[in-house]
Design a protein around this motif. Structure first.
Motif, PDB file in Angstrom:
ATOM      1  N   SER A 110       0.808  -1.133   0.015  1.00 31.35           N
ATOM      2  CA  SER A 110       0.051   0.203   0.021  1.00 31.35           C
ATOM      3  C   SER A 110       0.799   1.357   0.181  1.00 31.35           C
ATOM      4  CB  SER A 110      -0.995  -0.267   1.314  1.00 31.35           C
ATOM      5  OG  SER A 110      -1.832  -0.981   1.264  1.00 31.35           O
ATOM      6  N   ALA A 113       2.421   1.745  -3.312  1.00 31.18           N
ATOM      7  CA  ALA A 113       1.445   2.361  -4.249  1.00 31.18           C
ATOM      8  C   ALA A 113       1.340   3.876  -4.024  1.00 31.18           C
ATOM      9  CB  ALA A 113       0.018   1.672  -4.034  1.00 31.18           C
ATOM     10  N   PHE A 129      -5.329   4.335  -1.935  1.00 27.39           N
ATOM     11  CA  PHE A 129      -4.247   3.455  -1.289  1.00 27.39           C
ATOM     12  C   PHE A 129      -4.022   4.000   0.313  1.00 27.39           C
ATOM     13  CE2 PHE A 129      -2.835   3.851  -5.966  1.00 27.39           C
ATOM     14  CZ  PHE A 129      -3.102   2.367  -6.155  1.00 27.39           C
ATOM     15  N   ALA A 239      -8.096  -4.604  -2.253  1.00 27.88           N
ATOM     16  CA  ALA A 239      -8.021  -3.560  -3.053  1.00 27.88           C
ATOM     17  C   ALA A 239      -9.154  -3.304  -3.987  1.00 27.88           C
ATOM     18  CB  ALA A 239      -6.727  -3.379  -3.951  1.00 27.88           C
TER      19      ALA A 239
END
Length: 501
Positions: A110, A113, A129, A239
């Motif tokens: 995460s 990202a 994110f 996600a």
């Protein structure tokens, strides 16, 4: 996730055998605190500063504080961590460590990202994110908290472990805040998030090298590969689900005309009252339940019904107290960094303030709070914590009206972080003493989550409040709300739970 085949007690017994001495237990929780503290700042204070530096409106920045609401609802998936295993990881390292390892992989990916979307050109993507980072960080905390309460059920045992955990947590928060800001000053926000992502992942190989759940277990490499693959599937699924839910929610909000110009404070206060109203309606029925009724309830409901059955109507006073106690700390964390930015402080000065100044002051507060929790009745240490937390908010009024100078920033941060550390240590001990040893993880998740529901709801409206009353009015109000918890202490001190007859 697969349902555990062994009993909870057997699983816990195997896992505790991996920690053979109190010193190792303290070291473990120092490490776990560090692992959870690093990502927290990255979806909270550092993110608000990043958005402010990119010129995002203060009201929108306030809305991003609602990401921190996610830990408030951790009770929704906490029972899953108590009863289910992570394929691969849990079979070799045990249930708690399995979830911790999965969470660390989620945290790492995460944050990577977030690094590669650090321009904030797409705020919905930034939010996605950040929410995922908050989810995996919270999952890590749930697993670690449940294990801690099982390993140390008494106040005397809890205090040093809580202090060690908070030392790790707060040192990591400071390292993340200071380190990320300084790296951003020297390079950019992408490198800042990448550096912290690598640091947050560092405990993973340490956990992987620990002893297995059962002595003589074989297949460490196979368990590591299977656990990693299963974790990647779980992370990807989380996600997709989050993105779909977020898109639907944003569409609904825009459909009813909600925007940055909407005054959200009355809406937030109305929403915050709903849990109290619902609980007040349900309590009479819960109180009439026989003690043996809990055994027939679902694994999800039983921990929470037992808590309300145990304390009865007094639980309303407890929940009101815990909602107020950390109010100032949460509100300060939301707007302190935008305040420093608007007051004219550089990224380098903010990095130093978030570094050595905040770390030393916070550690001193945690140490004193943990030590006094073993020496004084909790009601007294809770009172001292409320005063120090309020002072940490009010000091920013002085900063706002002072000419920008490094010593003003450093003194303000030191006072804020000392009060935050002291109140935080005492508060964790208090919550740990409220839970039942039968359901430690789920009940602690509910209490600690509920404690931040109202503060984080209001934090999302902090940008709106700041535009109405200014930074000085905002920090005067946040300090007063923390101080108000003192007036509930006489009631809290008399709360006694009933036992099955």
């Amino acid at each position: 996730m697969t349902a555990a085949l062994s009993s909870d007690a057997r699983a816990h017994g195997h896992e505790t055998s991996a920690i053979s001495t109190p010193r190792r237990l303290l070291g473990l929780y120092l490490l776990l605190g560090f692992s959870a503290g690093l990502p927290f700042y990255m979806f909270n204070a550092v993110l608000t500063l990043r958005l402010a530096r990119h010129g995002v409106d203060i009201v929108i920045i306030g809305f991003f504080a609602w990401i921190a609401l996610l830990p408030t609802f951790k009770f929704a998936w906490a029972p899953l961590l108590d009863r289910c295993d992570v394929p691969g990881f849990s079979r070799f390292w045990g249930r708690r460590r399995g979830w911790i390892m999965l969470s660390q992989l989620g945290i790492f990916l995460s944050m990577v990202a977030m690094a590669f979307t650090s321009s904030d050109e797409s705020l919905p993507l930034t939010a996605l994110f950040a929410i995922l980072l908050a989810f995996w960080t919270t999952t890590l905390e749930v697993a670690a908290d449940g294990w801690r309460i099982e390993l140390a059920p008494t106040q005397a045992e809890q205090a040093p472990i809580v202090a060690a955990n908070l030392w790790g947590y707060r040192s990591a928060m400071v390292a993340a805040g200071s380190g990320a800001v300084l790296v951003a000053a020297w390079a950019d926000w992408t490198w800042a998030y990448l550096v912290i992502a690598v640091a947050a992942f560092a405990p993973f190989p340490i956990l992987a090298a620990m002893r297995p759940e059962q002595e003589g277990a074989v297949g460490r490499s196979r368990a590591l590969i299977a656990g990693t693959l299963a974790s990647l599937v779980a992370i990807f699924a989380a996600a997709i689900v989050t993105a779909a839910f977020g898109w639907a929610l944003l569409s609904a909000i825009q459909g009813v005309g909600f925007s940055a110009k909407t005054n959200v404070t009355p809406i937030v206060l109305a929403i915050a009252l709903l849990p109290f109203v619902a609980l007040a309606v349900a309590l009479p029925r819960i109180r009439r339940l026989p003690a043996d009724a809990l055994a027939t309830m679902s694994a999800f409901a039983a921990p929470y019904v037992e808590l309300f059955w145990h304390y009865g109507y007094a639980v309303l006073a407890v929940l009101a107290f815990v909602s107020l106690y950390r109010m100032g700390d949460v509100l300060t964390l939301t707007l302190s960094h935008p305040l420093w930015n608007e007051a004219g402080y550089s990224l380098h000065q903010i990095g130093v303030a978030d570094g050595v100044v905040a770390l030393s002051a916070s550690m001193a507060g945690v140490a004193l709070g943990g030590w006094l929790s073993t020496r004084l009745p909790l009601v007294w240490t809770l009172a001292i914590g409320a005063v120090t937390a309020a002072a940490g908010n009010w000091v920013y009024v002085w900063l706002w009206h002072s000419e920008p100078a490094a010593f003003v920033l450093y003194i303000s941060v030191a006072i804020d972080q000392f009060g935050n550390g002291f109140a935080g240590a005492v508060f964790v001990v208090y919550l740990s003493m409220l839970v039942s040893p039968t359901y430690p993880g789920a009940q602690y998740a509910l209490l600690s989550g509920f404690a931040f529901l109202l503060p984080r709801l209001l934090a999302g409206a902090s940008g709106t409040m700041q535009t109405e009353i200014g930074y000085d009015g905002f920090f005067l109000l946040s300090g007063a709300l923390s101080f108000a918890a003192i007036f509930l202490l006489p009631v809290i001190a008399r709360v006694k739970g009933r036992t099955p007859s």
